[in-house]
Design an enzyme around this catalytic site. Structure first.
Site, PDB file in Angstrom:
ATOM      1  N   GLU A  26     -12.215   3.590  -0.819  1.00 14.54           N
ATOM      2  CA  GLU A  26     -11.596   4.518  -1.873  1.00 14.54           C
ATOM      3  C   GLU A  26     -11.651   4.027  -3.288  1.00 14.54           C
ATOM      4  O   GLU A  26     -11.859   5.068  -4.113  1.00 14.54           O
ATOM      5  CB  GLU A  26     -10.290   5.038  -1.201  1.00 14.54           C
ATOM      6  CG  GLU A  26     -10.413   6.043   0.098  1.00 14.54           C
ATOM      7  CD  GLU A  26      -9.056   6.338   0.709  1.00 14.54           C
ATOM      8  OE1 GLU A  26      -7.994   6.186  -0.001  1.00 14.54           O
ATOM      9  OE2 GLU A  26      -8.931   6.654   1.772  1.00 14.54           O
ATOM     10  N   VAL A  27     -10.929   2.985  -3.565  1.00 18.77           N
ATOM     11  CA  VAL A  27     -10.747   2.308  -4.630  1.00 18.77           C
ATOM     12  C   VAL A  27     -11.731   1.405  -4.951  1.00 18.77           C
ATOM     13  O   VAL A  27     -11.901   0.212  -4.229  1.00 18.77           O
ATOM     14  CB  VAL A  27      -9.220   1.850  -4.662  1.00 18.77           C
ATOM     15  CG1 VAL A  27      -8.809   1.227  -6.116  1.00 18.77           C
ATOM     16  CG2 VAL A  27      -8.314   2.905  -4.506  1.00 18.77           C
ATOM     17  N   HIS A  47      -7.008  -5.614   2.607  1.00 17.71           N
ATOM     18  CA  HIS A  47      -5.490  -4.938   3.306  1.00 17.71           C
ATOM     19  C   HIS A  47      -5.183  -6.111   4.207  1.00 17.71           C
ATOM     20  O   HIS A  47      -6.076  -6.669   4.925  1.00 17.71           O
ATOM     21  CB  HIS A  47      -6.014  -3.664   3.954  1.00 17.71           C
ATOM     22  CG  HIS A  47      -6.545  -2.653   3.363  1.00 17.71           C
ATOM     23  ND1 HIS A  47      -5.938  -1.603   3.192  1.00 17.71           N
ATOM     24  CD2 HIS A  47      -7.786  -2.474   2.581  1.00 17.71           C
ATOM     25  CE1 HIS A  47      -6.649  -0.622   2.505  1.00 17.71           C
ATOM     26  NE2 HIS A  47      -7.794  -1.200   2.398  1.00 17.71           N
ATOM     27  N   ASP A  64       0.899  -1.241   0.020  1.00 16.11           N
ATOM     28  CA  ASP A  64       0.054  -0.157   0.042  1.00 16.11           C
ATOM     29  C   ASP A  64       0.885   1.268   0.002  1.00 16.11           C
ATOM     30  O   ASP A  64       1.993   1.408   0.733  1.00 16.11           O
ATOM     31  CB  ASP A  64      -0.822   0.047   1.424  1.00 16.11           C
ATOM     32  CG  ASP A  64      -2.024   1.033   1.216  1.00 16.11           C
ATOM     33  OD1 ASP A  64      -3.457   0.595   1.165  1.00 16.11           O
ATOM     34  OD2 ASP A  64      -1.755   2.196   1.084  1.00 16.11           O
ATOM     35  N   ILE A  65       0.415   2.245  -0.770  1.00 17.76           N
ATOM     36  CA  ILE A  65       1.536   3.420  -0.885  1.00 17.76           C
ATOM     37  C   ILE A  65       1.085   4.255   0.316  1.00 17.76           C
ATOM     38  O   ILE A  65       2.224   5.217   0.503  1.00 17.76           O
ATOM     39  CB  ILE A  65       0.957   4.180  -2.019  1.00 17.76           C
ATOM     40  CG1 ILE A  65       2.088   5.106  -2.997  1.00 17.76           C
ATOM     41  CG2 ILE A  65      -0.252   4.939  -2.122  1.00 17.76           C
ATOM     42  CD1 ILE A  65       1.655   5.619  -4.187  1.00 17.76           C
ATOM     43  N   HIS A  82     -10.322  -5.338  -2.724  1.00 23.08           N
ATOM     44  CA  HIS A  82      -9.070  -5.647  -2.383  1.00 23.08           C
ATOM     45  C   HIS A  82      -9.011  -5.703  -0.725  1.00 23.08           C
ATOM     46  O   HIS A  82     -10.339  -5.447  -0.056  1.00 23.08           O
ATOM     47  CB  HIS A  82      -8.143  -4.497  -2.390  1.00 23.08           C
ATOM     48  CG  HIS A  82      -8.576  -3.178  -2.079  1.00 23.08           C
ATOM     49  ND1 HIS A  82      -9.628  -2.302  -2.685  1.00 23.08           N
ATOM     50  CD2 HIS A  82      -8.389  -2.194  -0.873  1.00 23.08           C
ATOM     51  CE1 HIS A  82      -9.977  -1.196  -2.008  1.00 23.08           C
ATOM     52  NE2 HIS A  82      -9.416  -1.218  -0.976  1.00 23.08           N
TER      53      HIS A  82
END
Ligand code: AMP
Length: 119
Positions: free
Chosen positions: A99-100, A106, A33-34, A104
């Protein structure tokens, strides 16, 4: 909600945006994760076009579902998260704070993760 082909994870899957990959196979990509919120913060995404965990569970094929969750487990093991534990999160929709809009999970670990949700 229809799948948006221009979401950032779709662009990572197409190689248009770089990612620090930790694992990849025919059904799954995992990358750091960025905006890491823990010493280890990795995202695992299916390669198929699924908006959320709700979409994925309802519409993915059995091989996609099995491949995805096997990969989540493999990444957790490979990153050394299993012995001391870790947290998995799948934010979904507006109330989930997603958000995306590409499903996904985490994986967060490397330290105690604290309360499950903030008050
Ligand atoms: P969520 O709120 O569950 O949709 O989380 C989206 C996550 O994607 C956030 O933790 C972001 O830091 C992460 N993210 C956004 N853009 C990128 C990117 N280009 N590479 C890696 N992670 C990203």
């Amino acid at each position: 909600m229809p799948y948006d082909d221009n979401n950032i994870f779709a662009r990572i899957l197409r190689g248009e945006i770089p990612a620090k990959k930790v694992y990849e196979d025919e059904c799954v990509l995992a990358f750091h994760d960025i905006g890491a919120k823990a010493p280890v913060h990795v995202l695992v995404i299916p390669k198929g076009k699924f908006v959320s965990i709700a979409d994925f569970g309802a519409n993915a094929s059995e091989p996609e579902i099995v491949g995805f969750y096997r990969a989540v487990s493999k990444v957790a093991h490979d990153l050394g998260l299993v012995e001391n534990g870790f947290r998995t999160i799948a934010n979904t929709g507006v109330n989930g704070g997603q958000e995306v809009p590409h499903f996904h999970v985490h994986l967060l670990g490397g330290k105690p993760m604290g309360a499950m949700v903030q008050d």
